[in-house]
Write a protein that holds these residues in place. Structure first.
Motif, PDB file in Angstrom:
ATOM      1  N   ILE A 111      -8.220  64.113-110.157  1.00  0.00           N
ATOM      2  CA  ILE A 111      -8.033  62.982-111.062  1.00  0.00           C
ATOM      3  C   ILE A 111      -7.463  61.816-110.262  1.00  0.00           C
ATOM      4  CG2 ILE A 111      -5.709  63.757-111.740  1.00  0.00           C
ATOM      5  CD1 ILE A 111      -6.321  62.617-114.551  1.00  0.00           C
ATOM      6  N   GLU A 112      -7.935  60.600-110.581  1.00  0.00           N
ATOM      7  CA  GLU A 112      -7.426  59.402-109.930  1.00  0.00           C
ATOM      8  C   GLU A 112      -6.755  58.512-110.969  1.00  0.00           C
ATOM      9  OE1 GLU A 112     -10.668  57.646-107.704  1.00  0.00           O
ATOM     10  OE2 GLU A 112     -11.235  59.621-106.920  1.00  0.00           O
ATOM     11  N   TRP A 113      -5.665  57.884-110.587  1.00  0.00           N
ATOM     12  CA  TRP A 113      -4.909  57.054-111.519  1.00  0.00           C
ATOM     13  C   TRP A 113      -4.376  55.810-110.817  1.00  0.00           C
ATOM     14  CZ3 TRP A 113       0.373  56.940-110.189  1.00  0.00           C
ATOM     15  CH2 TRP A 113       0.828  58.009-109.400  1.00  0.00           C
ATOM     16  N   GLN A 114      -4.137  54.791-111.622  1.00  0.00           N
ATOM     17  CA  GLN A 114      -3.717  53.498-111.080  1.00  0.00           C
ATOM     18  C   GLN A 114      -2.576  52.914-111.903  1.00  0.00           C
ATOM     19  OE1 GLN A 114      -6.047  49.876-111.836  1.00  0.00           O
ATOM     20  NE2 GLN A 114      -6.267  49.647-109.622  1.00  0.00           N
ATOM     21  N   ILE A 115      -1.503  52.564-111.204  1.00  0.00           N
ATOM     22  CA  ILE A 115      -0.415  51.809-111.811  1.00  0.00           C
ATOM     23  C   ILE A 115      -0.793  50.326-111.762  1.00  0.00           C
ATOM     24  CG2 ILE A 115       2.015  51.172-111.615  1.00  0.00           C
ATOM     25  CD1 ILE A 115       1.697  54.076-112.359  1.00  0.00           C
ATOM     26  N   PRO A 116      -0.675  49.571-112.853  1.00  0.00           N
ATOM     27  CA  PRO A 116      -1.049  48.152-112.822  1.00  0.00           C
ATOM     28  C   PRO A 116      -0.255  47.380-111.762  1.00  0.00           C
ATOM     29  CG  PRO A 116      -0.677  48.880-115.072  1.00  0.00           C
ATOM     30  CD  PRO A 116      -0.205  49.985-114.184  1.00  0.00           C
ATOM     31  N   SER A 117      -0.918  46.426-111.127  1.00  0.00           N
ATOM     32  CA  SER A 117      -0.252  45.636-110.090  1.00  0.00           C
ATOM     33  C   SER A 117       0.870  44.776-110.663  1.00  0.00           C
ATOM     34  CB  SER A 117      -1.268  44.736-109.368  1.00  0.00           C
ATOM     35  OG  SER A 117      -1.922  43.889-110.301  1.00  0.00           O
ATOM     36  N   ASN A 118       0.802  44.476-111.963  1.00  0.00           N
ATOM     37  CA  ASN A 118       1.833  43.656-112.604  1.00  0.00           C
ATOM     38  C   ASN A 118       2.855  44.504-113.343  1.00  0.00           C
ATOM     39  OD1 ASN A 118       0.030  44.522-114.584  1.00  0.00           O
ATOM     40  ND2 ASN A 118       0.282  42.681-115.841  1.00  0.00           N
ATOM     41  N   ILE A 119       3.041  45.755-112.912  1.00  0.00           N
ATOM     42  CA  ILE A 119       3.949  46.665-113.601  1.00  0.00           C
ATOM     43  C   ILE A 119       5.372  46.103-113.625  1.00  0.00           C
ATOM     44  CG2 ILE A 119       4.535  48.016-111.525  1.00  0.00           C
ATOM     45  CD1 ILE A 119       3.861  49.454-115.032  1.00  0.00           C
ATOM     46  N   THR A 120       6.075  46.323-114.724  1.00  0.00           N
ATOM     47  CA  THR A 120       7.467  45.909-114.861  1.00  0.00           C
ATOM     48  C   THR A 120       8.305  47.137-115.193  1.00  0.00           C
ATOM     49  OG1 THR A 120       7.118  45.391-117.197  1.00  0.00           O
ATOM     50  CG2 THR A 120       6.879  43.587-115.612  1.00  0.00           C
ATOM     51  N   GLY A 121       9.592  46.934-115.331  1.00  0.00           N
ATOM     52  CA  GLY A 121      10.483  48.032-115.656  1.00  0.00           C
ATOM     53  C   GLY A 121      10.975  48.728-114.394  1.00  0.00           C
ATOM     54  N   GLU A 122      11.766  49.788-114.592  1.00  0.00           N
ATOM     55  CA  GLU A 122      12.294  50.541-113.467  1.00  0.00           C
ATOM     56  C   GLU A 122      12.555  51.979-113.887  1.00  0.00           C
ATOM     57  OE1 GLU A 122      16.991  49.227-114.029  1.00  0.00           O
ATOM     58  OE2 GLU A 122      15.837  48.425-112.354  1.00  0.00           O
ATOM     59  N   GLY A 123      12.743  52.836-112.911  1.00  0.00           N
ATOM     60  CA  GLY A 123      13.004  54.243-113.203  1.00  0.00           C
ATOM     61  C   GLY A 123      11.861  54.880-113.968  1.00  0.00           C
ATOM     62  N   GLN A 124      12.180  55.589-115.037  1.00  0.00           N
ATOM     63  CA  GLN A 124      11.185  56.271-115.857  1.00  0.00           C
ATOM     64  C   GLN A 124      10.410  55.310-116.758  1.00  0.00           C
ATOM     65  OE1 GLN A 124      10.430  59.870-115.969  1.00  0.00           O
ATOM     66  NE2 GLN A 124      11.358  59.485-113.967  1.00  0.00           N
ATOM     67  N   LEU A 125      10.794  54.043-116.767  1.00  0.00           N
ATOM     68  CA  LEU A 125      10.127  53.048-117.614  1.00  0.00           C
ATOM     69  C   LEU A 125       9.196  52.176-116.788  1.00  0.00           C
ATOM     70  CD1 LEU A 125      13.173  52.035-119.837  1.00  0.00           C
ATOM     71  CD2 LEU A 125      11.486  53.839-120.220  1.00  0.00           C
ATOM     72  N   ARG A 126       8.513  52.801-115.804  1.00  0.00           N
ATOM     73  CA  ARG A 126       7.654  52.030-114.913  1.00  0.00           C
ATOM     74  C   ARG A 126       6.341  52.791-114.709  1.00  0.00           C
ATOM     75  NH1 ARG A 126       8.330  47.649-111.475  1.00  0.00           N
ATOM     76  NH2 ARG A 126       6.970  47.670-109.644  1.00  0.00           N
ATOM     77  N   GLY A 127       5.401  52.595-115.652  1.00  0.00           N
ATOM     78  CA  GLY A 127       4.097  53.229-115.555  1.00  0.00           C
ATOM     79  C   GLY A 127       4.120  54.708-115.847  1.00  0.00           C
ATOM     80  N   ASN A 128       4.998  55.140-116.700  1.00  0.00           N
ATOM     81  CA  ASN A 128       5.162  56.570-116.970  1.00  0.00           C
ATOM     82  C   ASN A 128       3.970  57.137-117.740  1.00  0.00           C
ATOM     83  OD1 ASN A 128       6.115  59.160-117.709  1.00  0.00           O
ATOM     84  ND2 ASN A 128       8.227  58.408-117.779  1.00  0.00           N
TER      85      ASN A 128
END
Length: 256
Positions: A104-121
């Motif tokens: 499986i392939e996955w992508q975190i958005p380049s404009n991701i915000t937040g930190e810790g567990q609140l970042r592309g979870n």
């Protein structure tokens, strides 16, 4: 009287009931050390083998259903990419599996915000047991220069073990998991015969080496094989945080 009271407290402290009641916070099962070393992954190869079952073909979600109502999965499919729709909840495969190889392939958005567990979870549930919301979760998260508890970063078996290394790419770049899953086996009376095991390559780098799971994922408390189950669907999580939704592509599986 005081002596008897002390004895009673000691007896209770050694009982399973007392242990369960004392462990009632998510932080009780979070690790922060050791911190996995960072490595730079190589080039991705996503071609499916000839005997693979294609779980996402880039065109539709015919192999998936909504966990909420078992109806059609409602995540967004556009230009060969599957993007999480958090308003519609988790999705899982129509088919059930025991032992398998999964890509499986996955992508975190380049404009991701937040930190810790609140970042592309999100999460890849290697077997969704159907017992409540339990399953065996391989964590998906932006762990590129993003600190969190180490058994909650990308490549971890959530709340059970840290990845051997941190092989994350930058947000906006595609990442891959290649998984070898050996399902747990139960005796006729429901007791555990053999535990689940998993090997994971993250962007081609080994991060879990035949790890023996302690049971389905628990957010609070320790994992255990409380209930027997058979073959299970594979689930993708629409996490409830408010960060930008992540995307998937090239999902295939080989039954073993």
């Amino acid at each position: 009287m005081k002596r008897y009271f002390i004895i009673a407290v000691l007896v209770l402290a050694g009982s399973p009931f007392f242990a369960v009641q004392a462990q009632d916070k998510p932080g009780d099962t979070e690790f922060y050390t050791p911190i996995p070393p960072v490595v730079t992954p190589g080039i991705m190869n996503s071609n499916a083998p000839s005997d693979a079952i294609i779980l996402f073909n880039g065109k539709d979600l015919n192999e998936w259903v909504s966990v909420k109502d078992n109806g059609p999965a409602k995540w967004t499919v556009k230009k060969g990419v599957l993007t999480v729709d958090k308003s519609t909840g988790n999705i899982e495969t129509k088919r059930k599996f025991t032992n398998y190889q999964l890509h499986i392939e996955w992508q975190i958005p380049s404009n991701i915000t937040g930190e810790g567990q609140l970042r592309g979870n999100s999460g890849l549930f290697l077997a969704s047991t159907g017992i409540g919301d339990l399953g065996y979760e391989l964590q998906i998260l932006d762990s590129y220069n993003n600190k969190t508890y180490t058994n909650g970063q990308a490549g971890s078996i959530y709340k059970q073990t840290t990845p051997l290394v941190n092989a994350n790419r930058k947000p906006g770049e595609w990442q891959s998991y290649d998984v070898i899953w050996t399902a747990p086996v139960f005796n006729e009376d429901g007791s555990l015969k053999t535990a689940a095991r998993v090997t994971v390559l993250f962007n081609g780098v080994l991060v879990q080496n035949n790890f023996e799971l302690k049971g389905p994922t628990q957010y609070i408390g320790k994992a255990s094989y409380a209930k027997a189950h058979g073959a299970c669907p594979i689930k993708l999580q629409a996490h409830g945080d408010k960060s930008e939704p992540i995307s998937f592509r090239n999902i295939w599986i080989r039954e073993l």
